[in-house]
Design a protein around this motif. Structure first.
Motif, mmCIF file in Angstrom:
data_model
loop_
_atom_site.group_PDB
_atom_site.id
_atom_site.type_symbol
_atom_site.label_atom_id
_atom_site.label_comp_id
_atom_site.label_asym_id
_atom_site.label_seq_id
_atom_site.Cartn_x
_atom_site.Cartn_y
_atom_site.Cartn_z
ATOM 1 N N CYS A 15 7.333 22.575 -17.684
ATOM 2 C CA CYS A 15 7.863 22.281 -19.011
ATOM 3 C C CYS A 15 7.093 21.100 -19.606
ATOM 4 N N PHE A 16 6.878 21.155 -20.896
ATOM 5 C CA PHE A 16 6.209 20.065 -21.608
ATOM 6 C C PHE A 16 7.134 19.541 -22.694
ATOM 7 N N PHE A 17 7.191 18.217 -22.821
ATOM 8 C CA PHE A 17 8.034 17.552 -23.810
ATOM 9 C C PHE A 17 7.159 16.769 -24.778
ATOM 10 N N ASP A 18 7.395 16.955 -26.077
ATOM 11 C CA ASP A 18 6.712 16.169 -27.101
ATOM 12 C C ASP A 18 7.495 14.864 -27.241
ATOM 13 N N ARG A 19 7.011 13.839 -26.593
ATOM 14 C CA ARG A 19 7.655 12.528 -26.454
ATOM 15 C C ARG A 19 8.839 12.618 -25.506
ATOM 16 N N GLY A 20 9.343 11.460 -25.087
ATOM 17 C CA GLY A 20 10.426 11.431 -24.127
ATOM 18 C C GLY A 20 11.221 10.148 -24.226
ATOM 19 N N ILE A 21 12.146 9.991 -23.325
ATOM 20 C CA ILE A 21 13.054 8.839 -23.330
ATOM 21 C C ILE A 21 12.307 7.503 -23.346
ATOM 22 N N ALA A 55 19.900 13.724 -27.520
ATOM 23 C CA ALA A 55 19.172 14.984 -27.705
ATOM 24 C C ALA A 55 18.107 15.174 -26.627
ATOM 25 N N MET A 56 17.461 14.091 -26.199
ATOM 26 C CA MET A 56 16.454 14.195 -25.139
ATOM 27 C C MET A 56 17.108 14.516 -23.803
ATOM 28 N N ILE A 57 18.280 13.965 -23.564
ATOM 29 C CA ILE A 57 19.022 14.305 -22.346
ATOM 30 C C ILE A 57 19.330 15.799 -22.356
ATOM 31 N N ASP A 58 19.752 16.320 -23.508
ATOM 32 C CA ASP A 58 20.023 17.755 -23.616
ATOM 33 C C ASP A 58 18.769 18.572 -23.295
ATOM 34 N N GLN A 59 17.612 18.138 -23.811
ATOM 35 C CA GLN A 59 16.356 18.840 -23.507
ATOM 36 C C GLN A 59 16.084 18.841 -22.009
ATOM 37 N N HIS A 60 16.224 17.684 -21.385
ATOM 38 C CA HIS A 60 15.938 17.577 -19.951
ATOM 39 C C HIS A 60 16.900 18.412 -19.118
ATOM 40 N N GLU A 61 18.167 18.422 -19.506
ATOM 41 C CA GLU A 61 19.137 19.239 -18.774
ATOM 42 C C GLU A 61 18.815 20.721 -18.927
ATOM 43 N N TYR A 113 9.150 21.667 -25.448
ATOM 44 C CA TYR A 113 10.238 21.087 -26.223
ATOM 45 C C TYR A 113 9.639 20.228 -27.328
ATOM 46 N N SER A 114 10.083 20.467 -28.557
ATOM 47 C CA SER A 114 9.564 19.758 -29.723
ATOM 48 C C SER A 114 10.063 18.320 -29.766
ATOM 49 N N GLU A 115 9.400 17.521 -30.592
ATOM 50 C CA GLU A 115 9.756 16.105 -30.715
ATOM 51 C C GLU A 115 11.143 15.958 -31.331
ATOM 52 N N VAL A 116 12.026 15.330 -30.601
ATOM 53 C CA VAL A 116 13.425 15.145 -31.013
ATOM 54 C C VAL A 116 13.515 14.345 -32.303
ATOM 55 N N SER A 117 12.757 13.266 -32.415
ATOM 56 C CA SER A 117 12.870 12.387 -33.579
ATOM 57 C C SER A 117 12.578 13.129 -34.874
ATOM 58 N N ARG A 118 11.567 13.970 -34.879
ATOM 59 C CA ARG A 118 11.253 14.750 -36.082
ATOM 60 C C ARG A 118 12.411 15.662 -36.462
ATOM 61 N N GLN A 119 12.966 16.325 -35.465
ATOM 62 C CA GLN A 119 14.092 17.225 -35.723
ATOM 63 C C GLN A 119 15.287 16.444 -36.262
ATOM 64 N N LEU A 120 15.572 15.297 -35.660
ATOM 65 C CA LEU A 120 16.705 14.480 -36.114
ATOM 66 C C LEU A 120 16.496 13.969 -37.530
ATOM 67 N N ILE A 121 15.312 13.487 -37.835
ATOM 68 C CA ILE A 121 15.031 12.974 -39.185
ATOM 69 C C ILE A 121 15.212 14.088 -40.208
ATOM 70 N N ARG A 122 14.692 15.272 -39.907
ATOM 71 C CA ARG A 122 14.829 16.416 -40.815
ATOM 72 C C ARG A 122 16.318 16.720 -41.051
ATOM 73 N N HIS A 123 17.079 16.766 -39.972
ATOM 74 C CA HIS A 123 18.504 17.092 -40.066
ATOM 75 C C HIS A 123 19.302 15.959 -40.721
ATOM 76 N N GLY A 131 7.993 18.685 -15.005
ATOM 77 C CA GLY A 131 7.961 18.312 -16.410
ATOM 78 C C GLY A 131 6.848 17.340 -16.726
ATOM 79 N N TYR A 132 6.305 17.510 -17.907
ATOM 80 C CA TYR A 132 5.250 16.625 -18.403
ATOM 81 C C TYR A 132 5.650 16.144 -19.783
ATOM 82 N N ILE A 133 5.728 14.828 -19.946
ATOM 83 C CA ILE A 133 6.018 14.240 -21.241
ATOM 84 C C ILE A 133 4.687 13.876 -21.877
ATOM 85 N N ILE A 134 4.437 14.439 -23.049
ATOM 86 C CA ILE A 134 3.224 14.127 -23.804
ATOM 87 C C ILE A 134 3.575 12.984 -24.740
#
Length: 125
Positions: free
Chosen positions: A78-84, A63-69, A29-39, A3-6
Motif C-alpha cells: 500500500c502507498f500513502f500520499d503523506r502520512g501522520i 482520517a489517516m488512522i482510518d486509511q491505515h486501518e 491512498y490519496s492525500e487526506v489534507s487535500r480531501q479535507l480542504i475540499r470537503h 506500507g510506504y508513505i510518500i
C-alpha cells in the motif's frame, strides 16, 4: 500489508507518483489534507488549516488512522500520499511544537501501529 508513505515538499511529485502507482494496480491512498480542504471549504463553518490548524490536524489525524486501518485489512503493498508524521510537521511550522495536541495525537490505537511502514521522501532537482 507493507506500507510506504510518500512524503516531501509541495510540488515534489508525491501525488503524481501515487497516481502512477495506482495505474499500475497498487493500492494507494490519496492525500487526506487535500480531501479535507475540499470537503471543509464547502461547509459554512468548515475547519480549514489557515483558520484553525489544531482542529484541522485532528481531523487529518483521524482520517489517516482510518486509511491505515483500511490498509491493515489488505494484503500486498500500500502507498500513502503523506502520512501522520506530516501532521507533526504542519503543527511545528504553525507554531504548535510541543503542544498538548501533539501528545494527544501520539496516543495512536495499537491496531494502527505497523513496523512495516516505510517513509519515502520525494526528491526534486
Amino acid at each position: 500489508m507493507a506500507g510506504y508513505i510518500i512524503t516531501g515538499g509541495p510540488g515534489s511529485g508525491k501525488s503524481t507518483l501515487i497516481e502512477g502507482l495506482r495505474q499500475h494496480g497498487f493500492r494507494c491512498y490519496s492525500e487526506v489534507s487535500r480531501q479535507l480542504i475540499r470537503h471543509q471549504s464547502m461547509a459554512p463553518d468548515g475547519v480549514l488549516p489557515w483558520k484553525n490548524l489544531p482542529a484541522f490536524a485532528s481531523l487529518a489525524f483521524d482520517a489517516m488512522i482510518d486509511q491505515h486501518e483500511d490498509a491493515l485489512g489488505s494484503s500486498g503493498i500500500c502507498f500513502f500520499d503523506r502520512g501522520i508524521p506530516d501532521i507533526f510537521g504542519y503543527l511545528e511550522a504553525g507554531g504548535y511544537r510541543g503542544s498538548r495536541l501533539g501528545y494527544e495525537l501520539c496516543e495512536v490505537p495499537k491496531t494502527t501501529v505497523d513496523d512495516r511502514i516505510t517513509f519515502l521522501n520525494t526528491v526534486t532537482g
